[in-house]
Design a protein around this motif. Structure first.
Motif, mmCIF file in Angstrom:
data_model
loop_
_atom_site.group_PDB
_atom_site.id
_atom_site.type_symbol
_atom_site.label_atom_id
_atom_site.label_comp_id
_atom_site.label_asym_id
_atom_site.label_seq_id
_atom_site.Cartn_x
_atom_site.Cartn_y
_atom_site.Cartn_z
ATOM 1 N N GLU B 67 0.857 -1.193 0.000
ATOM 2 C CA GLU B 67 0.000 0.000 0.000
ATOM 3 C C GLU B 67 0.895 1.246 0.000
ATOM 4 N N CYS B 68 1.929 1.207 0.850
ATOM 5 C CA CYS B 68 2.862 2.337 0.911
ATOM 6 C C CYS B 68 3.642 2.471 -0.397
ATOM 7 N N TRP B 69 4.010 1.335 -0.956
ATOM 8 C CA TRP B 69 4.727 1.310 -2.244
ATOM 9 C C TRP B 69 3.911 2.047 -3.305
ATOM 10 N N LEU B 70 2.608 1.716 -3.375
ATOM 11 C CA LEU B 70 1.738 2.344 -4.369
ATOM 12 C C LEU B 70 1.557 3.830 -4.073
ATOM 13 N N ASP B 71 1.391 4.172 -2.798
ATOM 14 C CA ASP B 71 1.314 5.591 -2.425
ATOM 15 C C ASP B 71 2.544 6.342 -2.933
ATOM 16 N N ALA B 72 3.714 5.746 -2.696
ATOM 17 C CA ALA B 72 4.968 6.406 -3.088
ATOM 18 C C ALA B 72 5.020 6.581 -4.605
ATOM 19 N N LEU B 73 4.553 5.565 -5.324
ATOM 20 C CA LEU B 73 4.558 5.664 -6.785
ATOM 21 C C LEU B 73 3.591 6.762 -7.247
ATOM 22 N N GLU B 74 2.412 6.818 -6.654
ATOM 23 C CA GLU B 74 1.455 7.860 -7.033
ATOM 24 C C GLU B 74 2.012 9.248 -6.737
ATOM 25 N N THR B 75 2.670 9.366 -5.596
ATOM 26 C CA THR B 75 3.267 10.657 -5.234
ATOM 27 C C THR B 75 4.337 11.071 -6.242
ATOM 28 N N LEU B 76 5.166 10.110 -6.605
ATOM 29 C CA LEU B 76 6.241 10.395 -7.561
ATOM 30 C C LEU B 76 5.658 10.763 -8.930
ATOM 31 N N MET B 77 4.623 10.049 -9.358
ATOM 32 C CA MET B 77 4.002 10.345 -10.648
ATOM 33 C C MET B 77 3.319 11.713 -10.625
ATOM 34 N N THR B 78 2.757 12.060 -9.464
ATOM 35 C CA THR B 78 2.118 13.369 -9.321
ATOM 36 C C THR B 78 3.165 14.466 -9.403
ATOM 37 N N ARG B 79 4.288 14.233 -8.707
ATOM 38 C CA ARG B 79 5.360 15.227 -8.699
ATOM 39 C C ARG B 79 5.915 15.441 -10.101
ATOM 40 N N LYS B 80 5.918 14.371 -10.900
ATOM 41 C CA LYS B 80 6.460 14.480 -12.263
ATOM 42 C C LYS B 80 5.396 14.991 -13.244
ATOM 43 N N GLY B 81 4.177 15.246 -12.746
ATOM 44 C CA GLY B 81 3.130 15.756 -13.625
ATOM 45 C C GLY B 81 2.549 14.706 -14.556
ATOM 46 N N ILE B 82 2.757 13.437 -14.246
ATOM 47 C CA ILE B 82 2.286 12.360 -15.116
ATOM 48 C C ILE B 82 0.876 11.924 -14.730
ATOM 49 N N ALA B 83 0.582 11.933 -13.457
ATOM 50 C CA ALA B 83 -0.757 11.569 -13.002
ATOM 51 C C ALA B 83 -1.105 12.508 -11.853
ATOM 52 N N ASP B 84 -2.384 12.608 -11.515
ATOM 53 C CA ASP B 84 -2.713 13.350 -10.310
ATOM 54 C C ASP B 84 -3.749 12.559 -9.524
ATOM 55 N N PRO B 85 -3.771 12.772 -8.219
ATOM 56 C CA PRO B 85 -4.588 11.922 -7.350
ATOM 57 C C PRO B 85 -6.079 11.933 -7.730
ATOM 58 N N ASP B 86 -6.584 13.099 -8.159
ATOM 59 C CA ASP B 86 -8.007 13.159 -8.518
ATOM 60 C C ASP B 86 -8.288 12.253 -9.708
ATOM 61 N N HIS B 87 -7.431 12.330 -10.690
ATOM 62 C CA HIS B 87 -7.621 11.516 -11.882
ATOM 63 C C HIS B 87 -7.539 10.030 -11.538
ATOM 64 N N ILE B 88 -6.569 9.682 -10.696
ATOM 65 C CA ILE B 88 -6.437 8.279 -10.295
ATOM 66 C C ILE B 88 -7.696 7.828 -9.560
ATOM 67 N N GLY B 89 -8.197 8.686 -8.661
ATOM 68 C CA GLY B 89 -9.401 8.336 -7.900
ATOM 69 C C GLY B 89 -10.616 8.162 -8.801
ATOM 70 N N THR B 90 -10.757 9.075 -9.762
ATOM 71 C CA THR B 90 -11.877 9.001 -10.698
ATOM 72 C C THR B 90 -11.813 7.713 -11.520
ATOM 73 N N LEU B 91 -10.623 7.430 -12.018
ATOM 74 C CA LEU B 91 -10.461 6.230 -12.837
ATOM 75 C C LEU B 91 -10.645 4.947 -12.010
ATOM 76 N N ALA B 92 -10.192 4.974 -10.770
ATOM 77 C CA ALA B 92 -10.353 3.796 -9.915
ATOM 78 C C ALA B 92 -11.841 3.519 -9.687
ATOM 79 N N ALA B 93 -12.604 4.592 -9.462
ATOM 80 C CA ALA B 93 -14.054 4.414 -9.278
ATOM 81 C C ALA B 93 -14.680 3.869 -10.559
ATOM 82 N N ALA B 94 -14.206 4.346 -11.700
ATOM 83 C CA ALA B 94 -14.727 3.854 -12.981
ATOM 84 C C ALA B 94 -14.432 2.367 -13.137
#
Lengths: 205, 117
Positions: B67-94
């Protein structure tokens, strides 16, 4: 939309699976990951790399003095010569146990580990108690692994980093003269290559 | 005697599988793949992971490591402007809606999300 009404025949994605799929969708759409490459990586780490690689390195070092010297001086190259190379560009250092010094490996900051020779780390290696106590009280930690060393043996703790990973070369057990490298490798446990164990005595493998 | 919560037994005996669940393997492999593609250095990754593991909710038995591993990856992707948490959340719900709308036995596809437009 409907709220939860769980039928066991419904398809449900748990939240973690859904999050991973979401991220993978984004990365795939951007052309940054290829699902087939992901599967290949999973297969490699589930089935292909593991402590048997490291055991071969140790058994070679026990059997071949020149190889042991090479391993001491340039572990990255000596290990690569057996076909084991890291994918993270890390350097390897081999630390040799002796009657005077026992080596123990930890990663205090996260979970750096020599994947190419040991596979992925056991859960305890990643746990906060191990990561802190290995440094503060290595002798106490070793006792929990049923490793009791003479008081005169110094314990040296090595803190792994993203760039440098350690492989412990355990002491060769007694009464193993004449054993083949293959038979010797069977005596080398994963824990002995972290320093949390000793190599097995012949007959105990 | 304050023995830690980690269980050092079972060494050399039967090890648990490398990954407990498929999503853990996928999250692991995404990091390896993205690194190999040059998106970040391994030092960058180790820094992101160690920052996450230093949070107090990282369990003593390391049970939520991935879980922490995935959090860290999401944070890194957000920092690099590749993904953002809202988009990930929206897509996960989809993805979750798509799964629910998919008949049992059929492959779950994002296209099956009934709210997709």
């Amino acid at each position: 939309m409907a709220h939860h009404h769980d039928h066991d025949h419904d398809n449900e994605l748990d939240p973690m699976t859904a999050r991973v799929r979401a991220l993978e969708t984004i990365l795939t759409e951007k052309g940054l990951v290829d699902p087939a490459a992901i599967d290949a990586i999973v297969d490699t780490y589930e089935h292909k790399v593991g402590p048997r690689n490291g055991a071969r390195v140790v058994a070679r070092a026990w059997s071949d003095r020149q190889y042991a010297d090479w391993l001491k001086q340039d572990a990255t190259a000596a290990i690569a010569s057996l076909g084991f190379t890291g994918r993270q560009g890390e350097h390897m250092q081999a630390v040799f146990n002796t009657p005077e010094t026992h080596n123990l490996v930890v990663c205090t900051l996260c979970s750096c580990y020599p994947w190419s020779v040991l596979g992925l780390p056991p859960v305890w290696y990643k746990s906060p108690p191990y990561r802190s106590r290995a440094v503060i009280d290595p002798r106490g930690v070793l006792a929990e692994f049923n490793v009791v060393l003479p008081q005169s043996t110094r314990i040296r703790v090595w803190d792994s980093t993203a760039e440098l990973r350690y492989l412990v070369i355990p002491m060769r057990p007694a009464n193993t003269e004449g054993l083949s490298e293959e038979a010797l490798a069977d005596l080398v446990t994963r824990d002995s290559m972290i320093g949390a164990g000793l190599a097995l005595a012949p007959g105990a493998a | 005697m304050s023995l830690p919560d980690f269980d050092p037994r079972g060494q050399g005996a039967i090890d648990p599988p490398t990954f407990q669940e498929p999503w853990q393997a996928q999250a692991f492999a995404m990091v390896v793949a993205l690194h190999e593609r040059g998106l970040f250095s391994w030092a960058d990754w180790a820094e992101a992971l160690s920052t996450r593991l230093a949070q107090p909710d990282f369990r003593h038995d390391a049970g939520n490591y991935y879980e922490c591993w995935l959090d860290a990856l999401e944070t890194l992707m957000t920092r690099k402007g590749i993904a953002d948490p809202d988009h990930i959340g929206t897509l996960a719900a989809a993805w979750q809606r798509a799964a629910k709308a998919t008949p049992h036995g059929k492959p779950i596809l994002l296209e099956n999300d009934p709210d997709r437009n």
